[in-house]
Design a protein around this motif. Structure first.
Motif, PDB file in Angstrom:
ATOM      1  N   PHE A 412     -38.215   6.967   2.714  1.00 38.01           N
ATOM      2  CA  PHE A 412     -37.460   5.733   2.933  1.00 38.01           C
ATOM      3  C   PHE A 412     -36.065   5.743   2.312  1.00 38.01           C
ATOM      4  CE2 PHE A 412     -41.642   3.121   3.200  1.00 38.01           C
ATOM      5  CZ  PHE A 412     -41.768   3.460   4.529  1.00 38.01           C
ATOM      6  N   GLY A 413     -35.904   6.469   1.183  1.00 37.83           N
ATOM      7  CA  GLY A 413     -34.644   6.407   0.447  1.00 37.83           C
ATOM      8  C   GLY A 413     -33.402   6.669   1.284  1.00 37.83           C
ATOM      9  N   PRO A 414     -33.310   7.823   1.971  1.00 38.07           N
ATOM     10  CA  PRO A 414     -32.116   8.095   2.780  1.00 38.07           C
ATOM     11  C   PRO A 414     -31.907   7.076   3.899  1.00 38.07           C
ATOM     12  CG  PRO A 414     -33.349  10.116   2.380  1.00 38.07           C
ATOM     13  CD  PRO A 414     -34.218   8.984   1.922  1.00 38.07           C
ATOM     14  N   VAL A 415     -33.004   6.614   4.517  1.00 34.47           N
ATOM     15  CA  VAL A 415     -32.887   5.641   5.611  1.00 34.47           C
ATOM     16  C   VAL A 415     -32.329   4.319   5.087  1.00 34.47           C
ATOM     17  CG1 VAL A 415     -34.108   4.388   7.419  1.00 34.47           C
ATOM     18  CG2 VAL A 415     -34.825   6.697   6.830  1.00 34.47           C
ATOM     19  N   VAL A 416     -32.866   3.834   3.963  1.00 28.00           N
ATOM     20  CA  VAL A 416     -32.393   2.574   3.389  1.00 28.00           C
ATOM     21  C   VAL A 416     -30.935   2.699   2.964  1.00 28.00           C
ATOM     22  CG1 VAL A 416     -32.662   0.976   1.449  1.00 28.00           C
ATOM     23  CG2 VAL A 416     -34.686   1.800   2.654  1.00 28.00           C
ATOM     24  N   LEU A 417     -30.619   3.770   2.262  1.00 31.31           N
ATOM     25  CA  LEU A 417     -29.257   3.960   1.755  1.00 31.31           C
ATOM     26  C   LEU A 417     -28.235   3.992   2.889  1.00 31.31           C
ATOM     27  CD1 LEU A 417     -27.393   4.537  -0.658  1.00 31.31           C
ATOM     28  CD2 LEU A 417     -27.932   6.966  -0.395  1.00 31.31           C
ATOM     29  N   LEU A 418     -28.508   4.788   3.917  1.00 31.39           N
ATOM     30  CA  LEU A 418     -27.563   4.897   5.027  1.00 31.39           C
ATOM     31  C   LEU A 418     -27.560   3.642   5.900  1.00 31.39           C
ATOM     32  CD1 LEU A 418     -28.151   8.636   6.015  1.00 31.39           C
ATOM     33  CD2 LEU A 418     -26.143   7.661   4.881  1.00 31.39           C
ATOM     34  N   SER A 419     -28.693   2.961   5.990  1.00 39.97           N
ATOM     35  CA  SER A 419     -28.764   1.779   6.863  1.00 39.97           C
ATOM     36  C   SER A 419     -27.936   0.614   6.338  1.00 39.97           C
ATOM     37  CB  SER A 419     -30.225   1.338   7.031  1.00 39.97           C
ATOM     38  OG  SER A 419     -30.707   0.690   5.865  1.00 39.97           O
ATOM     39  N   VAL A 420     -27.703   0.556   5.025  1.00 37.97           N
ATOM     40  CA  VAL A 420     -26.900  -0.542   4.473  1.00 37.97           C
ATOM     41  C   VAL A 420     -25.441  -0.137   4.251  1.00 37.97           C
ATOM     42  CG1 VAL A 420     -28.911  -1.606   3.370  1.00 37.97           C
ATOM     43  CG2 VAL A 420     -27.490  -0.029   2.047  1.00 37.97           C
ATOM     44  N   CYS A 421     -25.138   1.141   4.422  1.00 38.19           N
ATOM     45  CA  CYS A 421     -23.776   1.627   4.154  1.00 38.19           C
ATOM     46  C   CYS A 421     -23.070   2.186   5.382  1.00 38.19           C
ATOM     47  CB  CYS A 421     -23.813   2.715   3.074  1.00 38.19           C
ATOM     48  SG  CYS A 421     -24.374   2.143   1.453  1.00 38.19           S
ATOM     49  N   TRP A 422     -23.798   2.460   6.462  1.00 40.29           N
ATOM     50  CA  TRP A 422     -23.210   3.155   7.610  1.00 40.29           C
ATOM     51  C   TRP A 422     -23.697   2.520   8.915  1.00 40.29           C
ATOM     52  CZ3 TRP A 422     -25.329   8.266   9.934  1.00 40.29           C
ATOM     53  CH2 TRP A 422     -24.445   8.753  10.908  1.00 40.29           C
ATOM     54  N   SER A 423     -22.749   2.093   9.728  1.00 39.46           N
ATOM     55  CA  SER A 423     -23.109   1.451  10.997  1.00 39.46           C
ATOM     56  C   SER A 423     -23.566   2.461  12.042  1.00 39.46           C
ATOM     57  CB  SER A 423     -21.917   0.665  11.552  1.00 39.46           C
ATOM     58  OG  SER A 423     -20.845   1.539  11.869  1.00 39.46           O
ATOM     59  N   GLY A 424     -23.285   3.746  11.806  1.00 44.18           N
ATOM     60  CA  GLY A 424     -23.547   4.756  12.823  1.00 44.18           C
ATOM     61  C   GLY A 424     -24.939   5.335  12.839  1.00 44.18           C
ATOM     62  N   ILE A 425     -25.800   4.959  11.901  1.00 40.78           N
ATOM     63  CA  ILE A 425     -27.155   5.503  11.880  1.00 40.78           C
ATOM     64  C   ILE A 425     -27.951   4.962  13.075  1.00 40.78           C
ATOM     65  CG2 ILE A 425     -27.870   3.680  10.279  1.00 40.78           C
ATOM     66  CD1 ILE A 425     -29.976   5.578   9.164  1.00 40.78           C
ATOM     67  N   SER A 426     -28.612   5.863  13.791  1.00 42.33           N
ATOM     68  CA  SER A 426     -29.338   5.476  15.004  1.00 42.33           C
ATOM     69  C   SER A 426     -30.834   5.345  14.744  1.00 42.33           C
ATOM     70  CB  SER A 426     -29.104   6.519  16.099  1.00 42.33           C
ATOM     71  OG  SER A 426     -29.755   7.743  15.756  1.00 42.33           O
ATOM     72  N   ARG A 427     -31.517   4.787  15.720  1.00 45.53           N
ATOM     73  CA  ARG A 427     -32.968   4.632  15.617  1.00 45.53           C
ATOM     74  C   ARG A 427     -33.652   5.984  15.526  1.00 45.53           C
ATOM     75  NH1 ARG A 427     -37.143   6.476  19.355  1.00 45.53           N
ATOM     76  NH2 ARG A 427     -38.907   5.048  19.197  1.00 45.53           N
ATOM     77  N   ASN A 428     -33.229   6.936  16.357  1.00 49.31           N
ATOM     78  CA  ASN A 428     -33.832   8.266  16.320  1.00 49.31           C
ATOM     79  C   ASN A 428     -33.494   8.999  15.019  1.00 49.31           C
ATOM     80  OD1 ASN A 428     -35.016   7.936  18.817  1.00 49.31           O
ATOM     81  ND2 ASN A 428     -33.391   8.970  19.946  1.00 49.31           N
ATOM     82  N   GLY A 429     -32.283   8.745  14.503  1.00 44.52           N
ATOM     83  CA  GLY A 429     -31.914   9.335  13.225  1.00 44.52           C
ATOM     84  C   GLY A 429     -32.802   8.830  12.096  1.00 44.52           C
ATOM     85  N   ALA A 430     -33.059   7.517  12.078  1.00 40.79           N
ATOM     86  CA  ALA A 430     -33.933   6.925  11.069  1.00 40.79           C
ATOM     87  C   ALA A 430     -35.353   7.479  11.181  1.00 40.79           C
ATOM     88  CB  ALA A 430     -33.955   5.402  11.213  1.00 40.79           C
ATOM     89  N   LEU A 431     -35.829   7.600  12.411  1.00 45.39           N
ATOM     90  CA  LEU A 431     -37.174   8.130  12.639  1.00 45.39           C
ATOM     91  C   LEU A 431     -37.273   9.579  12.164  1.00 45.39           C
ATOM     92  CD1 LEU A 431     -39.963   7.562  13.875  1.00 45.39           C
ATOM     93  CD2 LEU A 431     -39.066   8.360  16.076  1.00 45.39           C
ATOM     94  N   ALA A 432     -36.260  10.382  12.499  1.00 43.19           N
ATOM     95  CA  ALA A 432     -36.252  11.788  12.070  1.00 43.19           C
ATOM     96  C   ALA A 432     -36.243  11.888  10.548  1.00 43.19           C
ATOM     97  CB  ALA A 432     -35.029  12.503  12.646  1.00 43.19           C
ATOM     98  N   GLY A 433     -35.460  11.032   9.890  1.00 43.91           N
ATOM     99  CA  GLY A 433     -35.386  11.048   8.438  1.00 43.91           C
ATOM    100  C   GLY A 433     -36.721  10.733   7.781  1.00 43.91           C
ATOM    101  N   MET A 434     -37.406   9.724   8.307  1.00 42.82           N
ATOM    102  CA  MET A 434     -38.718   9.353   7.753  1.00 42.82           C
ATOM    103  C   MET A 434     -39.730  10.485   7.900  1.00 42.82           C
ATOM    104  SD  MET A 434     -39.528   5.456   8.844  1.00 42.82           S
ATOM    105  CE  MET A 434     -38.253   4.202   8.707  1.00 42.82           C
ATOM    106  N   VAL A 435     -39.800  11.039   9.078  1.00 40.89           N
ATOM    107  CA  VAL A 435     -40.784  12.088   9.357  1.00 40.89           C
ATOM    108  C   VAL A 435     -40.480  13.351   8.539  1.00 40.89           C
ATOM    109  CG1 VAL A 435     -41.715  13.619  11.130  1.00 40.89           C
ATOM    110  CG2 VAL A 435     -41.299  11.202  11.658  1.00 40.89           C
ATOM    111  N   ILE A 436     -39.222  13.788   8.559  1.00 42.35           N
ATOM    112  CA  ILE A 436     -38.836  14.998   7.821  1.00 42.35           C
ATOM    113  C   ILE A 436     -39.049  14.805   6.318  1.00 42.35           C
ATOM    114  CG2 ILE A 436     -36.898  16.492   7.187  1.00 42.35           C
ATOM    115  CD1 ILE A 436     -37.914  17.015   9.983  1.00 42.35           C
ATOM    116  N   GLY A 437     -38.655  13.644   5.798  1.00 43.15           N
ATOM    117  CA  GLY A 437     -38.823  13.366   4.373  1.00 43.15           C
ATOM    118  C   GLY A 437     -40.278  13.396   3.953  1.00 43.15           C
TER     119      GLY A 437
END
Length: 493
Positions: A412-437
């Motif tokens: 969750f850490g990278p997804v939360v951090l980027l989701s509140v700081c960067w408008s460019g994070i996508s749904r698939n990017g968030a999903l990939a981050g959760m699974v890979i992490g």
């Protein structure tokens, strides 16, 4: 030990007080929003102390002093990493997450926030993030129950199974009854008790040994390397210990405190209060373990229990150095640390099961009263599973916490951090981050490559996956970007 001892009386009074707070919170819980996030009504003080108490579990008074007692001051790198990570979490995430969750569907849980933040129509993010919460939090809850069992086992001479139930019962009851408000209000009391215990105990240990200089001389005589912060530590080991700080960005029970604050404007004062509390508590825990080395070297006849299990050092010192009534208050601090974290974890699991599975898929038309009672039943269910996991008396508190902390930090850490700081994070990017992490933590933790804490490769690979998938693949829609910018503007005002 007789049931009329001051120690037992003090424990009973403390537990009764927590239950009374639970009943008071029950009267203030009108709907599911109140049960899960307290109606977003927490002020600076309660936000700060509740976040701190929910963070610092039985590990603070048992695992950390025990590690310092065995290895010396070199184990304090964990505390340094945690302080750095917590400050960044307060500074970068706390206020932004409070606003972003409000603008994205008034989200009550992290899975709910992810669903609305990334406009995930498939609800795949909701399911995967809720499953991650259930898996890692059940392990985390088990660590709290083990710590409580150790306390009751050592203090009252109970067998491990009886101590397991005795330590968990009160927490389950007040969480079941009062929900988030009970958890937050009791956290405030428990945080105060913890800091009192962690300031007073090391002072008394130092006095008992004859002062700081005498204590250092004894420790130096035992092993001069106990005073060496780099003792037997490779570069990878130091990075692993500091890497604990990365975990803060993804801990749902801490992030829930930010989401429940009355305003993002409260975060500045909350950060100051929370960081002061945290630094004093960690310094106290390190001092208990460190000066405890000198105390038990001077009093070897009392050292058998600590030598058998170093995580009992705080328990043994309080029983040896204080009047039984004072010892009862101080030992209640361990119970406070256990109860504060366990209650938060039970509630987050309950909210994931109720909001993200039951209301999300099973009963979309469920009313407020129905969801509150389903939430209460989920508290009981998760607690029973955690009790089963904690039933092995060989469990170590620090080991269980380490694995669960890494799991949340990387998934969750990278997804939360980027989701509140960067408008460019996508749904698939968030999903990939959760699974890979998540997968990295599980695989790396199993093989233990290079002796590196699995949180670090998990966090780095998840961050890389999020950025690559978001940049290369289909980005977020214009509507999602605009909503992010509106929330960000509100935060800056």
């Amino acid at each position: 030990m007789m049931v009329t001892t001051p120690l037992l009386v003090t424990f009973c009074i403390y537990i009764a007080a927590m239950l009374l707070i639970g009943f008071a919170a029950w009267r203030s819980t009108k709907n599911f929003d109140d049960f899960i996030l307290g109606g977003r009504s927490l002020g600076s003080l309660v936000t700060a102390l509740s976040a701190g108490a929910s963070d610092m579990s039985g590990w603070l008074l048992m695992g950390l002093p025990g590690a310092i007692f065995i290895a010396g001051i070199s184990e304090s790198w964990i505390a340094i990493g945690l302080i750095i990570g917590a400050w960044i979490n307060w500074k970068l995430i706390a206020g932004r997450l409070r606003v972003q969750t409000e603008y994205h569907g008034n989200a009550l849980t992290l899975p709910d926030y992810f669903t609305h933040r990334f406009d995930d129509q498939s609800k795949l993010l909701r399911v995967i993030s809720a499953l991650i919460i259930l898996v890692f939090f059940t392990i985390y809850c088990a660590s709290g129950i083990v710590a409580g069992a150790r306390l009751f086992e050592s203090t009252f001479g109970m067998d491990y199974t009886t101590a397991l139930w005795a330590g968990a019962a009160a927490t389950i009851i007040y969480t079941f009854i009062g929900g988030f408000l009970a958890v937050s209000w009791t956290d405030t009391v428990q945080a105060s008790l913890m800091i009192f215990a962690l300031i007073l105990t090391p002072i008394m240990v130092i006095i008992a040994v004859g002062g700081v200089e005498s204590s250092l001389a004894v420790i130096r005589n035992i092993d001069p390397q106990h005073l060496n912060i780099f003792n037997n530590l490779s570069f990878i080991t130091i990075i692993s210990l500091l890497g604990w700080g990365l975990g803060y960005f993804g801990q749902p029970h801490i992030l829930a405190r930010f989401m429940a604050a009355d305003s993002h404007h409260s975060m500045r004062n909350a950060r100051r209060i929370g960081m002061t509390w945290m630094i004093l508590c960690l310094m106290g825990a390190v001092a208990v373990g460190f000066f405890g080395i000198a105390y038990f070297a001077d009093n070897p006849s009392h050292a058998a229990q600590v030598n058998a299990n170093s995580e009992r050092i705080f328990i043994e010192l309080t029983q040896l150095l204080f009047n039984p009534w004072i010892a009862g208050v101080l030992l209640s601090a361990i119970l406070a640390a256990v109860m504060s974290t366990l209650s938060c974890q039970l509630l987050v699991c309950s909210s994931a099961l109720t909001e993200d599975f039951y209301n999300g898929f099973v009963r979309k038309s469920a009313g407020q009263r129905e969801k509150v009672w389903v939430g209460r039943l989920m508290v009981l269910m998760v607690a029973l599973i955690a009790l089963a996991l904690a039933s092995n008396p060989e469990n170590k508190v620090l080991g269980l916490v380490s694995y669960a902390w890494a799991g949340f930090g990387a998934s969750f850490g990278p997804v939360v951090l980027l989701s509140v700081c960067w408008s460019g994070i996508s749904r698939n990017g968030a999903l990939a981050g959760m699974v890979i992490g998540t997968l990295t933590v599980i695989i790396w933790g199993y093989f233990g490559w290079f002796g590196l804490y699995e949180m670090i490769p998990g966090f780095l690979l998840a961050t890389l996956a999020i950025i690559l998938v978001s940049v290369v693949g289909k980005g977020p829609s214009l509507q999602v970007r605009e909503r992010f910018q509106q929330a960000n503007q509100a935060y800056l005002e």
